[in-house]
Design an enzyme around this catalytic site. Structure first.
Site: not given
Ligand code: CTP
Length: 399
Positions: A208-210
């Site tokens: 995923g990412n932030h």
């Protein structure tokens, strides 16, 4: 000026409550239908009878009326209104709004309201300047509500400074201007993507990412307030969309986002791709949880579809707005994306800017148009960035 508009006026306990008699009268004279909600403390400052007489409606202050089991339905009140104005908004009510506390009818209605909410704080100088009050104001703005700044002047305590509730005429002006300018995107169908995507490695892990989704949600609320019909396609996020014009579709992976966006593209006038879509996804998702055998693990990744580039290739009537998140060579990279993906606008976020970017409430962007025109903005709240984007979009639609 306000013919047929339904206004819910929430009055909390502050000496400025007396000004609400004049405010109610201005609304009613302009053709609005007004219902007044008061906290118990507010009734010490101004009489419910005065407000009931001026608003031509009973005043609500208790969940249960007359002790006879008659129930004031806060959800219905919240749905009824075209706008809710909390004026005066005391330090106590503000703090409760910031924290979702719901111990009276006014707050329960605020939490249920689907309409735009304006709040006009009123309190003494040091209470207003206290860091907790200032933080609460920012939090409540961050929920998509509109702040009506208090004036500076002599306060009830005799101190001089900011904290005096905006005058009834100022609040009235803001309301009229909201209803008259608020529909520049009327009849426009706008598709907005927000948040991250999660690419499953196995049943318990993902890449995923932030991205928090806050920027996309701020754009969705702002454009919906401007009259657009919004389809908000969002990756995993805990955020809630408030506005009734927002139709939310939740997705998880880049592939699901791609499919959902393509299904909705033909009927869309404008697309805003603010989602942080994964560029790579595991070539295979393991059906079973991967066990930690061996010293290392090789994951094979394949490229996802570049959704925005595909939209650019099949562009018909649509306006396309992209985002570029860069850490270096920002301007050149953003301009390349604008051109390669056949966009009308690109919003550049630089991760080099402190306080700008994923998780926070603020952002610092530069907007590039197809013509090469560049507008660099200061660090501001994500809602204020969404307002700037709205102005660019309005210009594009009229070009
Ligand atoms: N985007 C997209 N589909 C992808 C990846 C990105 O639609 N698979 C969109 C993003 O939503 C954003 C724009 O393309 O509006 C640019 O995204 P960004 O991550 O900055 O750039 P990429 O094109 O992915 O290129 P790179 O990661 O190499 O910088």
């Amino acid at each position: 000026m306000l013919e047929g508009k339904k206004i819910l006026l929430g009055i909390s306990g502050s000496i400025a409550a007396y000004k609400c008699a004049a405010l109610t009268r201005l609304f009613v004279k302009a053709g609005a239908e007004v219902q007044v909600l008061m906290t118990t403390n507010a009734t010490d400052f101004v009489s419910p009878l005065t407000l009931a007489t001026l608003s031509k409606n009973p005043v609500h202050s208790q969940f249960v009326k007359n002790n006879q089991g008659e129930w004031t339905n806060h959800v219905e009140l919240g749905l009824w209104a075209d706008m809710m104005i909390i004026a005066p908004c005391s330090a106590n009510t503000l703090a409760k709004m910031a924290n979702g506390i719901c111990d009276n009818l006014l707050l329960a209605t605020y939490l249920s309201a689907k309409c735009p909410v304006f709040f006009a704080p009123a309190m003494d100088l040091d209470m207003y300047l206290h860091p907790s009050t200032q933080a609460n104001i920012q939090t409540v703005i961050g929920y998509g509500n509109t702040f009506i700044e208090p004036n500076a002047g002599e306060l009830a305590s005799g101190l001089v400074g900011p904290g005096r509730m905006a005058e009834p005429e100022e609040i009235f002006e803001k309301t009229v201007s909201f209803f008259s300018n608020s529909q520049p995107l009327k009849n426009k169908k706008i598709l907005i993507t927000a948040g991250p995507t999660y690419e499953a490695i196995d049943p318990v892990r993902f890449i995923g990412n932030h991205s928090s989704g806050k920027m996309g949600f701020a754009i969705a609320e702002t454009f919906a307030n401007a009259g657009a019909q919004i389809t908000l396609v969002c990756g995993p996020t805990h955020l809630h969309a408030k506005h009734p014009n927002i139709h939310r579709i939740d997705v998880t992976s880049a592939a699901q986002m791609h499919q959902t966006v393509m299904e909705n593209y033909a009927s869309t006038d404008v697309v805003v791709m603010s989602a942080a879509v994964a560029d790579f996804t595991p070539a295979h998702t393991s059906k079973e949880k991967i066990k930690k055998q061996g010293a290392d693990l090789q994951l094979s990744l394949t490229k996802t579809t570049d959704i925005l580039a595909e939209l650019g290739q099949h562009k018909n009537k649509q306006l396309l707005i992209g985002f570029a998140l860069e850490t270096n060579n920002e301007e050149a990279n953003a301009l390349e994306k604008l051109q390669k993906k056949n966009l009308d606008l690109i919003v550049l976020n630089s991760l080099q800017d402190k306080d700008a970017g994923f998780a926070g409430e603020s952002n610092k962007v530069t907007i590039f148009e197809k013509t090469g025109k560049k507008t660099a903005y200061e660090l501001k709240s994500k809602l204020a960035v969404a307002q700037d984007l709205l102005q660019h979009l309005i210009q594009l639609l009229h070009a």
